[in-house]
Enzyme design. Structure first.
Site, PDB file in Angstrom:
ATOM      1  N   TYR A   1      -1.015  -6.607   3.359  1.00 43.05           N
ATOM      2  CA  TYR A   1       0.266  -6.704   4.067  1.00 43.05           C
ATOM      3  C   TYR A   1       0.333  -5.527   5.020  1.00 43.05           C
ATOM      4  CZ  TYR A   1       1.341  -9.797   0.212  1.00 43.05           C
ATOM      5  OH  TYR A   1       1.286 -10.814  -0.693  1.00 43.05           O
ATOM      6  N   VAL A   2       0.870  -5.750   6.213  1.00 43.66           N
ATOM      7  CA  VAL A   2       1.008  -4.645   7.171  1.00 43.66           C
ATOM      8  C   VAL A   2       2.480  -4.512   7.553  1.00 43.66           C
ATOM      9  CG1 VAL A   2       0.253  -3.692   9.383  1.00 43.66           C
ATOM     10  CG2 VAL A   2      -1.325  -5.089   8.055  1.00 43.66           C
TER      11      VAL A   2
ATOM     12  N   LYS B   1      -0.920  -0.422   6.122  1.00 48.15           N
ATOM     13  CA  LYS B   1      -1.687  -1.569   5.615  1.00 48.15           C
ATOM     14  C   LYS B   1      -1.881  -1.377   4.117  1.00 48.15           C
ATOM     15  CE  LYS B   1      -6.002  -4.132   6.311  1.00 48.15           C
ATOM     16  NZ  LYS B   1      -7.115  -4.435   7.204  1.00 48.15           N
TER      17      LYS B   1
ATOM     18  N   LEU C   1       4.749  -6.456   9.786  1.00 51.16           N
ATOM     19  CA  LEU C   1       4.077  -6.734  11.063  1.00 51.16           C
ATOM     20  C   LEU C   1       3.063  -7.861  10.949  1.00 51.16           C
ATOM     21  CD1 LEU C   1       3.235  -3.071  12.160  1.00 51.16           C
ATOM     22  CD2 LEU C   1       4.914  -4.571  13.235  1.00 51.16           C
ATOM     23  N   GLY C   2       2.453  -7.967   9.808  1.00 44.70           N
ATOM     24  CA  GLY C   2       1.399  -8.971   9.657  1.00 44.70           C
ATOM     25  C   GLY C   2       0.992  -9.109   8.212  1.00 44.70           C
ATOM     26  N   GLU C   3       0.162 -10.094   7.981  1.00 43.78           N
ATOM     27  CA  GLU C   3      -0.282 -10.366   6.617  1.00 43.78           C
ATOM     28  C   GLU C   3      -1.709 -10.878   6.708  1.00 43.78           C
ATOM     29  OE1 GLU C   3       2.666 -12.663   4.479  1.00 43.78           O
ATOM     30  OE2 GLU C   3       1.140 -13.195   2.997  1.00 43.78           O
ATOM     31  N   GLY C   4      -2.606 -10.316   5.945  1.00 42.09           N
ATOM     32  CA  GLY C   4      -3.983 -10.818   5.920  1.00 42.09           C
ATOM     33  C   GLY C   4      -4.229 -11.528   4.607  1.00 42.09           C
TER      34      GLY C   4
ATOM     35  N   ASP D   1     -16.547  -8.773  12.055  1.00 39.11           N
ATOM     36  CA  ASP D   1     -15.434  -9.732  12.158  1.00 39.11           C
ATOM     37  C   ASP D   1     -14.668  -9.514  13.463  1.00 39.11           C
ATOM     38  OD1 ASP D   1     -13.898 -11.899  11.436  1.00 39.11           O
ATOM     39  OD2 ASP D   1     -12.526 -10.756  10.178  1.00 39.11           O
TER      40      ASP D   1
ATOM     41  N   PHE E   1      -5.823 -10.423   2.009  1.00 39.55           N
ATOM     42  CA  PHE E   1      -5.607  -9.545   0.845  1.00 39.55           C
ATOM     43  C   PHE E   1      -4.743  -8.343   1.204  1.00 39.55           C
ATOM     44  CE2 PHE E   1      -9.857 -11.437   0.647  1.00 39.55           C
ATOM     45  CZ  PHE E   1      -9.731 -12.188  -0.512  1.00 39.55           C
TER      46      PHE E   1
HETATM   47  N1  LIG Z   1      -2.073  -0.544  13.491  1.00 38.47           N
HETATM   48  C1  LIG Z   1      -1.391  -1.662  13.688  1.00 38.47           C
HETATM   49  N2  LIG Z   1      -0.364  -1.726  14.560  1.00 38.47           N
HETATM   50  C2  LIG Z   1       0.319  -2.882  14.742  1.00 38.47           C
HETATM   51  N3  LIG Z   1       0.065  -4.039  14.097  1.00 38.47           N
HETATM   52  C3  LIG Z   1      -0.954  -4.046  13.211  1.00 38.47           C
HETATM   53  C4  LIG Z   1      -1.726  -2.862  12.954  1.00 38.47           C
HETATM   54  N4  LIG Z   1      -2.673  -3.152  12.043  1.00 38.47           N
HETATM   55  C5  LIG Z   1      -2.497  -4.455  11.741  1.00 38.47           C
HETATM   56  N5  LIG Z   1      -1.482  -5.001  12.423  1.00 38.47           N
HETATM   57  C6  LIG Z   1      -0.998  -6.401  12.328  1.00 38.47           C
HETATM   58  O1  LIG Z   1      -1.294  -6.896  11.022  1.00 38.47           O
HETATM   59  C7  LIG Z   1      -2.224  -8.001  11.091  1.00 38.47           C
HETATM   60  C8  LIG Z   1      -3.195  -7.945   9.905  1.00 38.47           C
HETATM   61  O2  LIG Z   1      -3.938  -6.740   9.958  1.00 38.47           O
HETATM   62  P1  LIG Z   1      -5.510  -6.687   9.577  1.00 38.47           P
HETATM   63  O3  LIG Z   1      -6.258  -7.654  10.450  1.00 38.47           O
HETATM   64  O4  LIG Z   1      -5.960  -5.265   9.582  1.00 38.47           O
HETATM   65  O5  LIG Z   1      -5.407  -7.241   8.078  1.00 38.47           O
HETATM   66  P2  LIG Z   1      -6.428  -8.148   7.249  1.00 38.47           P
HETATM   67  O6  LIG Z   1      -5.906  -8.275   5.857  1.00 38.47           O
HETATM   68  O7  LIG Z   1      -7.780  -7.580   7.341  1.00 38.47           O
HETATM   69  O8  LIG Z   1      -6.302  -9.515   8.024  1.00 38.47           O
HETATM   70  P3  LIG Z   1      -7.255 -10.799   7.933  1.00 38.47           P
HETATM   71  O9  LIG Z   1      -7.340 -11.206   6.494  1.00 38.47           O
HETATM   72  O10 LIG Z   1      -6.514 -11.806   8.809  1.00 38.47           O
HETATM   73  O11 LIG Z   1      -8.581 -10.388   8.527  1.00 38.47           O
HETATM   74  C9  LIG Z   1      -2.892  -7.848  12.465  1.00 38.47           C
HETATM   75  O12 LIG Z   1      -3.368  -9.078  12.959  1.00 38.47           O
HETATM   76  C10 LIG Z   1      -1.749  -7.287  13.318  1.00 38.47           C
HETATM   77  O13 LIG Z   1      -0.874  -8.334  13.720  1.00 38.47           O
END
Ligand SMILES: Nc1ncnc2c1ncn2[C@@H]1O[C@H](COP(=O)(O)OP(=O)(O)OP(=O)(O)O)[C@@H](O)[C@H]1O
Length: 300
Positions: A38-39, A54, A31-34, A153, A36
């Protein structure tokens, strides 16, 4: 706890089932990648319910502790506008570990994704929708502040949209104590470094860009970010996003607080006044979250 990371990881990558805190899941897609983490979208094989997994990669015990704190905070805060964590688990494999959070799944993407869609269709948000979305976000932020914490944030990319576009604050990885006293230059530098790592630049309050010595850093940093978010609900981007994208100095733009207000003027005088109060250079003059909520009620 303590299962071999390689076994768990490989079972997720293949067709296999993975077990987290006693529940069995299969993975669907990423779904996504931050920075540090992966989601992934996962499904509980017992009832077919979808969750977001996550996986936070931790390279030392400090980052593992922070990830566990994020999981616990996500479990302890109770508001329909804050992401919920079903369970979490730590998988260790020297020299690093992963903290896995099973989160409620929100299938409509983030507020930022919503802005991009509206832009591509040449649309904007209507006044009532702006106020509805913003009230939900403020309610979530208020719950964090009432629990003695600050998010640090807040930005449209950290607001997920749930059923009926209900806004839900996610990514509690930057959560901190609501108020910290900065007594020395060293403490100021440490917080500045932390902020540059954790708080997204165009939404970062001026007192986190240049941390003053001899004062408190409080929940007012979130109010600044909320001001940027309210602005973004009107413009479909934050007041300092374009400065940042052009590679110009966000510090300078934030310090001079120069941003376009024409659309805000056209939409609503009281809403414009609220944005300006939240974007006051002096944190002491920014209204607290509960007052922002009351102002919104008056505006409606
Ligand atoms: N509960 C959820 N349901 C659906 N999508 C989600 C959920 N949690 C996260 N995502 C997706 O995953 C992405 C990354 O999640 P999150 O912001 O929690 O990670 P992060 O590592 O802290 O990201 P960043 O480094 O960009 O701050 C989100 O922008 C969103 O697109």
């Amino acid at each position: 706890m303590g299962k071999a990371l390689s076994r768990i990881g490989s079972s997720l990558c293949g067709v296999g089932v993975t077990v987290i805190d006693g529940n069995k899941y299969i993975k669907h897609r990423q779904l996504g990648e931050g920075a540090f983490s992966y989601v992934d979208e996962i499904e509980d094989i017992k009832d077919g319910k979808l969750y977001a997994l996550k996986r936070i990669i931790c390279h030392d015990s400090k980052s593992e502790k922070e990830a566990v704190a994020e999981a616990k905070a996500t479990q302890s805060l109770s508001s329909k506008h804050i992401i919920k964590c079903r369970s979490f688990e730590v998988f260790k494999k020297a020299p690093y570990s992963e903290v896995w959070l099973v989160l409620e799944y929100y299938d409509k993407g983030t507020l930022w994704d919503h802005f991009q869609k509206l832009k591509s269709e040449n649309k904007v948000l209507k006044f009532n929708e702006i106020v509805r979305l913003f009230r939900g976000i403020v309610e979530g932020v208020n719950a964090i502040h009432e629990a003695g914490m600050v998010h640090r944030d807040l930005k449209p990319a950290n607001i997920l949209l749930g059923a009926e576009n209900c806004p839900v604050i996610c990514d509690l990885g930057s959560l901190a104590e609501a108020s910290v006293k900065i007594s020395t230059k060293k403490e100021a530098q440490t917080l500045e470094d932390l902020a540059s790592e954790r708080c997204t630049l165009p939404y970062r309050a001026p007192e986190l860009l240049s941390v003053p010595v001899g004062d408190y850093i409080t929940t007012s940093t979130d109010i600044w970010s909320l001001g940027c978010i309210l602005y973004s609900l009107v413009y479909l981007e934050g007041p300092f996003d374009s400065v940042w994208l052009k590679g110009d100095s966000v510090h300078l733009a934030v310090q001079s607080a120069k941003f376009d207000t024409q659309k805000l003027d056209e939409l609503s005088g009281p809403l414009k006044a609220l944005v300006e109060q939240m974007l006051d250079q002096d944190p002491k003059y920014r209204p607290p979250a509960d007052l922002v909520n009351r102002r919104l009620e008056e505006i409606i």
